[in-house]
Design a protein around this motif. Structure first.
Motif, PDB file in Angstrom:
ATOM      1  N   VAL A   2       0.950  -1.162   0.027  1.00 17.71           N
ATOM      2  CA  VAL A   2      -0.037  -0.019  -0.050  1.00 17.71           C
ATOM      3  C   VAL A   2       0.855   1.309  -0.236  1.00 17.71           C
ATOM      4  N   SER A   3       1.999   1.209   0.743  1.00 18.91           N
ATOM      5  CA  SER A   3       2.738   2.301   0.908  1.00 18.91           C
ATOM      6  C   SER A   3       3.538   2.853  -0.375  1.00 18.91           C
ATOM      7  N   THR A   4       3.584   1.808  -1.272  1.00 22.13           N
ATOM      8  CA  THR A   4       4.351   1.853  -2.311  1.00 22.13           C
ATOM      9  C   THR A   4       3.731   2.107  -3.875  1.00 22.13           C
ATOM     10  N   GLY A   5       2.138   2.026  -3.247  1.00 18.72           N
ATOM     11  CA  GLY A   5       1.389   2.130  -4.688  1.00 18.72           C
ATOM     12  C   GLY A   5       1.084   0.836  -5.115  1.00 18.72           C
ATOM     13  N   HIS A   6       1.468  -0.204  -4.888  1.00 21.25           N
ATOM     14  CA  HIS A   6       1.309  -1.553  -5.631  1.00 21.25           C
ATOM     15  C   HIS A   6       0.036  -2.215  -5.176  1.00 21.25           C
ATOM     16  N   LEU A   7      -0.480  -1.607  -3.833  1.00 17.81           N
ATOM     17  CA  LEU A   7      -1.984  -2.171  -3.686  1.00 17.81           C
ATOM     18  C   LEU A   7      -2.554  -1.255  -3.186  1.00 17.81           C
ATOM     19  N   GLU A   8      -3.827  -1.031  -3.678  1.00 17.51           N
ATOM     20  CA  GLU A   8      -5.015  -0.370  -3.444  1.00 17.51           C
ATOM     21  C   GLU A   8      -6.204  -0.982  -2.490  1.00 17.51           C
ATOM     22  N   LEU A   9      -6.381  -0.378  -1.173  1.00 21.61           N
ATOM     23  CA  LEU A   9      -7.451  -0.875  -0.355  1.00 21.61           C
ATOM     24  C   LEU A   9      -8.556  -0.271  -0.746  1.00 21.61           C
ATOM     25  N   THR A  10      -9.693  -0.809  -0.993  1.00 17.91           N
ATOM     26  CA  THR A  10     -10.862  -0.296  -1.450  1.00 17.91           C
ATOM     27  C   THR A  10     -12.097  -0.357  -0.226  1.00 17.91           C
ATOM     28  N   ASP A  11     -13.066   0.441  -0.390  1.00 17.93           N
ATOM     29  CA  ASP A  11     -14.041   0.576   0.513  1.00 17.93           C
ATOM     30  C   ASP A  11     -14.977  -0.610   0.356  1.00 17.93           C
ATOM     31  N   GLY A  12     -15.650  -0.957   1.600  1.00 19.71           N
ATOM     32  CA  GLY A  12     -16.495  -2.110   1.555  1.00 19.71           C
ATOM     33  C   GLY A  12     -16.065  -3.397   1.716  1.00 19.71           C
ATOM     34  N   LYS A  33      11.779  -2.905  -7.370  1.00 17.49           N
ATOM     35  CA  LYS A  33      12.219  -3.598  -6.215  1.00 17.49           C
ATOM     36  C   LYS A  33      11.044  -3.210  -5.039  1.00 17.49           C
ATOM     37  N   ASP A  34      10.236  -2.281  -5.365  1.00 19.63           N
ATOM     38  CA  ASP A  34       8.864  -2.011  -4.379  1.00 19.63           C
ATOM     39  C   ASP A  34       8.030  -3.008  -4.534  1.00 19.63           C
ATOM     40  N   ASP A  35       8.060  -3.814  -5.635  1.00 17.81           N
ATOM     41  CA  ASP A  35       6.939  -4.628  -5.841  1.00 17.81           C
ATOM     42  C   ASP A  35       6.585  -5.789  -5.044  1.00 17.81           C
ATOM     43  N   VAL A  36       6.597  -5.553  -3.799  1.00 19.89           N
ATOM     44  CA  VAL A  36       6.584  -6.687  -2.881  1.00 19.89           C
ATOM     45  C   VAL A  36       5.590  -7.857  -3.222  1.00 19.89           C
ATOM     46  N   LEU A  37       4.598  -7.467  -3.587  1.00 19.10           N
ATOM     47  CA  LEU A  37       3.465  -8.562  -3.747  1.00 19.10           C
ATOM     48  C   LEU A  37       3.858  -9.565  -4.890  1.00 19.10           C
ATOM     49  N   LEU A  38       4.320  -9.077  -5.932  1.00 18.85           N
ATOM     50  CA  LEU A  38       4.990  -9.611  -7.320  1.00 18.85           C
ATOM     51  C   LEU A  38       6.202 -10.802  -6.605  1.00 18.85           C
ATOM     52  N   ALA A  39       7.077 -10.167  -5.944  1.00 19.39           N
ATOM     53  CA  ALA A  39       8.293 -10.861  -5.336  1.00 19.39           C
ATOM     54  C   ALA A  39       7.508 -12.059  -4.507  1.00 19.39           C
ATOM     55  N   TRP A  40       6.566 -11.773  -3.574  1.00 22.19           N
ATOM     56  CA  TRP A  40       5.870 -12.620  -2.535  1.00 22.19           C
ATOM     57  C   TRP A  40       5.315 -13.852  -3.513  1.00 22.19           C
TER      58      TRP A  40
END
Length: 297
Positions: free
Chosen positions: A162-172, A248-255
């Motif tokens: 979220v902090s690097t912009g690779h994940l967006e938290l949505t409402d609901g 390097k900030d795309d931690v979700l893809l690396a994970w």
């Protein structure tokens, strides 16, 4: 049993045994070893395909074990096979700092979309061919309610994304499909999206129809399973050798790359899946990237 028959340890006149296997002193990259273990080498077994399989097998010890078992008739015992070796994954972001804004308008790209069932992780992956390399960028979407309920170890990864912009938290508490539609449309305005693919599961067909009606951009149906994995995983594994880059900030893809497991069929076909012993480990960014790479000519 057959080896014992050949060695004279056991006797059974009902059996005629001929074992095709590579010499023990020959390396796994030796075409002579491939031919020794393949009686139909050059006919039903294509040498160039064996070479491709060998290149892909370098991605992990488990992949090499599977290659030697199926192609050289050498037995190895492994449980769940890792898709890509951890060291290769860690090298991909080194020295790569590009962002999507660094590419000129009209740059050719391919898009993959993996939607969640109702309230889990969804991912859009854009793959950009550049000078013999593939540059991958992913953005994922997750309902905030799901984030709040996630176990702490996974939540820490999500928070960094979220902090690097690779994940967006949505409402609901359900997947916000409109945000995903809008993100895909923003990419299509900047890039020449040659082809865009989506997994038909989890409402992918309806999502594709709505996106076409709203933006006139077609999303090609690309199903998961052996059909996707067999071609895409070979190409992706080869790309790791020739040049696969992600930020390097795309931690979700690396994970997700770390979490990927591969199951191989009797004919050497492959299916990439998440670990069977831990449902919290996600591979959505990996699957979205595989969908994108499957569309590359």
């Amino acid at each position: 049993y057959c080896c014992e028959l050949m060695d004279g340890i056991k006797k059974n006149d009902r059996y005629f045994v001929h074992i095709f296997e590579a010499d023990e002193n020959r390396s796994a990259d030796d075409p002579i070893a491939w031919e020794q273990a393949s009686p139909s080498y050059g006919h039903a077994v294509v040498p160039t395909l064996l070479k491709t399989d060998y290149l892909g097998a370098q991605m992990s010890p488990a992949a090499m074990a599977a290659f030697e078992t199926k192609r050289l008739n050498r037995w190895h015992a492994y449980n769940e096979n890792g898709f890509i070796d951890s060291e290769l994954i860690e090298k991909c972001p080194i020295g790569f700092s590009k962002t999507l804004e660094d590419y000129e308008e009209g740059t050719e790209a391919f898009l993959g979309v993996d939607l969640a069932q109702t309230n889990d992780l969804s991912t859009v992956s854009i793959l950009i061919p550049q000078d013999g390399e593939f540059h991958a960028f992913t953005k994922s979407f997750l309902p905030r309610v799901t984030f709040d309920k996630t176990q702490d170890s996974v939540k820490a990864i999500y928070a960094k994304a979220v902090s690097t912009g690779h994940l967006e938290l949505t409402d609901g508490n359900h997947t916000n499909l409109e945000n995903i539609h809008n993100y895909i449309e923003s990419l299509s305005r900047h890039f020449d999206l040659d082809k865009c693919g989506i997994d038909p599961a989890a409402g992918g067909v309806d999502f594709g129809k709505k996106h076409y009606d709203q933006y006139s951009d077609e999303l090609i149906i690309v199903s998961q399973g052996y059909d996707l994995s067999n071609a895409a995983s070979r190409l992706l594994r080869s790309a790791f050798i020739g040049g696969f880059k992600f930020h390097k900030d795309d931690v979700l893809l690396a994970w997700a790359l770390q979490n990927g497991r591969v199951k191989e069929g009797l004919k050497g076909d492959m299916w990439v899946h998440k670990p069977t012993n831990n449902n919290a480990l996600k591979i959505d960014p990996l699957i979205a990237t595989m969908i994108a790479i499957s569309l590359v000519p």
